[in-house]
Design a protein around this motif. Structure first.
Motif, short mmCIF file in Angstrom:
data_model
loop_
_atom_site.label_atom_id
_atom_site.label_comp_id
_atom_site.label_asym_id
_atom_site.label_seq_id
_atom_site.Cartn_x
_atom_site.Cartn_y
_atom_site.Cartn_z
N HIS A 260 -1.61 -9.65 -4.98
CA HIS A 260 -2.20 -9.74 -6.31
C HIS A 260 -2.88 -11.10 -6.47
N SER A 261 -3.75 -11.18 -7.45
CA SER A 261 -4.57 -12.38 -7.60
C SER A 261 -4.52 -12.92 -9.02
N TYR A 262 -4.92 -14.19 -9.14
CA TYR A 262 -5.00 -14.81 -10.47
C TYR A 262 -6.08 -14.16 -11.32
N HIS B 160 4.50 -16.84 -6.74
CA HIS B 160 4.46 -15.39 -6.86
C HIS B 160 4.50 -14.98 -8.34
N LEU B 161 4.31 -13.70 -8.59
CA LEU B 161 4.14 -13.22 -9.96
C LEU B 161 5.37 -13.39 -10.84
N THR C 188 0.16 -15.89 -4.80
CA THR C 188 -0.80 -15.17 -5.62
C THR C 188 -2.18 -15.70 -5.26
#
Length: 215
Positions: free
Chosen positions: A58-60, A97-98, A131
């Protein structure tokens, strides 16, 4: 955490206490009211519908999308998020991480970024973010990758350089801050690689370009 606050980040309150000769960091809870009532909090993983144990990347930029849909003050928090990424890059906080990002409920289904709460330098880790900055940038923890997403974050180039300058100047105090909390030279030295690396020089160079243009 103290450096993050100096860098203009909304960081949770933190202090060191002595526990039988061992220094312990206490982080003030931000998911409780002054009367001790629980405030609604969700992690970025929950907000994005991501499974923490899954190998999905996942990304910012996904967090940016979530803020635009659910944010009570979306652009303010998007700029804050960009500042936090800059800080993570410069202190080698690569455990981003998220679950280490979160949101507090404001009202009517709208949310704000929670205070930053888990920021640690990792001098012995590969400098890759958990991330990603964006799908295009990948896991690279670099200033150039961060600057490449300023249009997506809707942050003007001049403002991005201002933020980067503020963060770099705060991080430059890392040895002084370490001494302030009681670390000895022998304890400080192993952290050098987390703070002194080529990306700091890139950030400084961007700051000098800004100063030159201003002159």
């Amino acid at each position: 955490m103290r450096l993050a606050a100096r860098a203009g980040i909304n960081a949770a309150g933190a202090r060191l206490v002595d526990s039988a000769g061992t220094p312990v960091a206490l982080i003030r809870r931000f998911d409780r009211s002054e009367r001790g009532q629980r405030l609604m909090y969700v992690s970025a993983a929950t907000m994005l519908g991501a499974e923490p144990s899954a190998p999905d990347v996942h990304s910012y930029t996904e967090i940016v999308d979530a803020l635009r849909v659910h944010g009570a003050e979306a652009q303010t928090d998007i700029e804050e998020l960009w500042r936090r990424i800059a800080f993570s890059i410069l202190v080698t906080n690569v455990d981003d991480h998220l679950l280490n990002h979160g949101f507090l409920h404001v009202a009517f289904g709208k949310w704000r970024l929670s205070p930053a709460f888990d920021l640690n330098p990792f001098p012995d880790r590969v400098r890759e973010l958990k991330t990603w900055i964006s799908e295009e940038a990948g896991p690279e923890a670099s200033v150039e990758a961060l600057l490449s997403v300023t249009p997506y974050f809707r942050i003007p180039a001049v403002r991005a350089r201002e933020i980067l300058t503020e963060v770099e100047r705060a991080v430059a105090r890392w040895r002084k801050e370490a001494r302030t909390i009681g670390m000895t030279p022998a304890e400080i030295e192993p952290f050098t690689d987390a703070f002194e690396h080529p990306e700091r020089a890139v950030a400084q160079g961007r700051s000098r370009k800004r100063s030159a243009k201003s002159a």
